[in-house]
Design an enzyme around this catalytic site. Structure first.
Site, PDB file in Angstrom:
ATOM      1  N   ARG A 104      40.297   6.645   7.983  1.00 17.12           N
ATOM      2  CA  ARG A 104      39.120   7.381   8.107  1.00 17.12           C
ATOM      3  C   ARG A 104      39.542   8.542   9.172  1.00 17.12           C
ATOM      4  NH1 ARG A 104      33.376   4.957   9.416  1.00 17.12           N
ATOM      5  NH2 ARG A 104      34.394   4.659  11.579  1.00 17.12           N
ATOM      6  N   THR A 108      35.602  13.748  10.058  1.00 17.69           N
ATOM      7  CA  THR A 108      34.730  13.864   8.918  1.00 17.69           C
ATOM      8  C   THR A 108      34.469  12.355   8.449  1.00 17.69           C
ATOM      9  OG1 THR A 108      36.618  13.442   7.555  1.00 17.69           O
ATOM     10  CG2 THR A 108      36.153  16.008   8.252  1.00 17.69           C
ATOM     11  N   ASP A 200      36.612  -1.716  16.143  1.00 16.00           N
ATOM     12  CA  ASP A 200      37.491  -1.361  15.150  1.00 16.00           C
ATOM     13  C   ASP A 200      38.403  -2.586  14.529  1.00 16.00           C
ATOM     14  OD1 ASP A 200      40.181  -0.210  13.893  1.00 16.00           O
ATOM     15  OD2 ASP A 200      39.429   1.564  14.627  1.00 16.00           O
ATOM     16  N   ASP A 203      42.416  -2.277  14.801  1.00 14.92           N
ATOM     17  CA  ASP A 203      42.941  -2.502  16.316  1.00 14.92           C
ATOM     18  C   ASP A 203      42.845  -3.795  16.689  1.00 14.92           C
ATOM     19  OD1 ASP A 203      43.887   0.113  16.449  1.00 14.92           O
ATOM     20  OD2 ASP A 203      41.776   0.743  17.348  1.00 14.92           O
TER      21      ASP A 203
HETATM   22  C1  PRP Z   1      38.350   0.963   8.783  1.00 10.46           C
HETATM   23  C2  PRP Z   1      38.148  -0.331   7.981  1.00 10.46           C
HETATM   24  C3  PRP Z   1      37.702   0.212   6.733  1.00 10.46           C
HETATM   25  C4  PRP Z   1      36.995   1.440   6.966  1.00 10.46           C
HETATM   26  C5  PRP Z   1      35.572   1.434   6.781  1.00 10.46           C
HETATM   27  O1  PRP Z   1      39.729   1.448   8.350  1.00 10.46           O
HETATM   28  O2  PRP Z   1      39.076  -1.258   7.831  1.00 10.46           O
HETATM   29  O3  PRP Z   1      38.742   0.498   5.821  1.00 10.46           O
HETATM   30  O4  PRP Z   1      37.446   1.897   8.381  1.00 10.46           O
HETATM   31  O5  PRP Z   1      34.986   2.688   7.180  1.00 10.46           O
HETATM   32  P1  PRP Z   1      34.038   3.561   5.984  1.00 10.46           P
HETATM   33  O6  PRP Z   1      33.323   2.428   5.066  1.00 10.46           O
HETATM   34  O7  PRP Z   1      33.301   4.702   6.786  1.00 10.46           O
HETATM   35  O8  PRP Z   1      35.187   3.895   5.108  1.00 10.46           O
HETATM   36  P2  PRP Z   1      40.423   2.341   9.471  1.00 10.46           P
HETATM   37  O9  PRP Z   1      40.198   3.846   8.746  1.00 10.46           O
HETATM   38  O10 PRP Z   1      39.974   2.529  10.927  1.00 10.46           O
HETATM   39  O11 PRP Z   1      41.972   2.258   9.277  1.00 10.46           O
HETATM   40  P3  PRP Z   1      42.642   0.832   9.779  1.00 10.46           P
HETATM   41  O12 PRP Z   1      42.254  -0.272   8.737  1.00 10.46           O
HETATM   42  O13 PRP Z   1      44.225   1.381   9.469  1.00 10.46           O
HETATM   43  O14 PRP Z   1      42.292   0.819  11.024  1.00 10.46           O
HETATM   44  N1  URA Z   2      35.912   0.547  10.807  1.00  6.99           N
HETATM   45  C1  URA Z   2      36.036  -0.308  11.585  1.00  6.99           C
HETATM   46  O1  URA Z   2      37.014  -0.943  11.848  1.00  6.99           O
HETATM   47  N2  URA Z   2      34.694  -0.833  12.336  1.00  6.99           N
HETATM   48  C2  URA Z   2      33.445  -0.064  12.191  1.00  6.99           C
HETATM   49  O2  URA Z   2      32.753  -0.375  12.751  1.00  6.99           O
HETATM   50  C3  URA Z   2      33.502   0.865  11.091  1.00  6.99           C
HETATM   51  C4  URA Z   2      34.653   1.117  10.582  1.00  6.99           C
END
Ligand code: PRP
Ligand code: URA
Length: 209
Positions: A104, A108, A200, A203
């Site tokens: 994400r 944005t 997160d 993380d």
């Molecule tokens: C997180 C999560 C989803 C996304 C959800 O991933 O694992 O993929 O955010 O958010 P959304 O519904 O608003 O799209 P992130 O982008 O943080 O990446 P990561 O898994 O690499 O930490």
């Molecule tokens: N992605 C995450 O990992 N946590 C949230 O709460 C939203 C998006």
């Protein structure tokens, strides 16, 4: 319209309570995500078709049931979806695994694609997309769009925590996709994080913060 199941099992409620706690460390967080995925996966695979086959036990001939139809494929959305892949593979060890990399954009909140590797026959398979968090719904919607571009037509989505906003978007954009959710939370905050959520997920699974 898609089938949406929000899990209502005491084991799932208890385990989601554990991963919400900010003091839960990486090892326990990862282990518990895997356990919750097995419980959600049990429900998400409920409608898989069966066929009867004749076999012999050590005692006599009998009829048993086995899974019939399309082969299965698990697709974690990187990174956090990787934390759910093992749990689902424990239930369906013969499944193939595809990977879709999305992150994400912090400004944005739109998903940015950086990786896609799928089995060559993915279009013929029953697909189980996994990602612990459905927040705005942008990542899940984009990943499922990519799978449809590869010919996939039978897609399920499994997540551990969903926000109402993300669930609505996913249902509107992909009304043919069945969705199984561990818990439906209250809302998103101004940064696009789920409230109360668990922070997160990526993380916390990988210990990167
Ligand atoms: C997180 C999560 C989803 C996304 C959800 O991933 O694992 O993929 O955010 O958010 P959304 O519904 O608003 O799209 P992130 O982008 O943080 O990446 P990561 O898994 O690499 O930490
Ligand atoms: N992605 C995450 O990992 N946590 C949230 O709460 C939203 C998006």
């Amino acid at each position: 319209m898609s089938k949406v199941v929000v899990m209502d099992h005491p084991l799932i409620r208890h385990k989601i309570g554990m991963i919400r706690r900010k003091e839960t460390g990486t090892k326990d967080f990862r282990q518990t995500i895997s356990e919750i995925t097995m419980l959600i996966g049990y429900e998400a695979t409920r409608d898989l078709p069966l066929q009867k086959v004749e076999i012999e036990t050590p005692i006599c001939k009998t009829t048993v049931e086995e899974l019939r139809g399309r082969k299965l494929c698990i697709v974690p959305i990187l990174r956090a979806g990787l934390g759910m892949a093992d749990g689902l593979l424990t239930l369906i060890p013969a499944a193939k695994v595809g990977h879709i990399g999305l992150y994400r954009d912090p400004e944005t909140l739109n998903p940015v694609e950086y990786f896609c590797k799928l089995p060559p026959d993915v279009g013929e398979r029953e697909i189980f997309v996994v990602d612990p968090m459905l927040a705005t719904g942008g990542s899940a919607t984009a990943a499922i769009g990519m799978l449809k571009d590869h010919g996939c037509r039978h897609i399920h989505f499994l997540c551990i925590i969903a926000a109402p906003e993300g669930l609505k978007k996913l249902q509107e954009e992909h009304p043919d996709v069945d969705i199984t959710v561990g818990a439906l939370d209250e809302r998103l905050n101004e940064h696009g994080y789920i409230v109360p959520g668990l922070g997160d997920a990526g993380d916390r699974i990988f210990g990167t913060k």
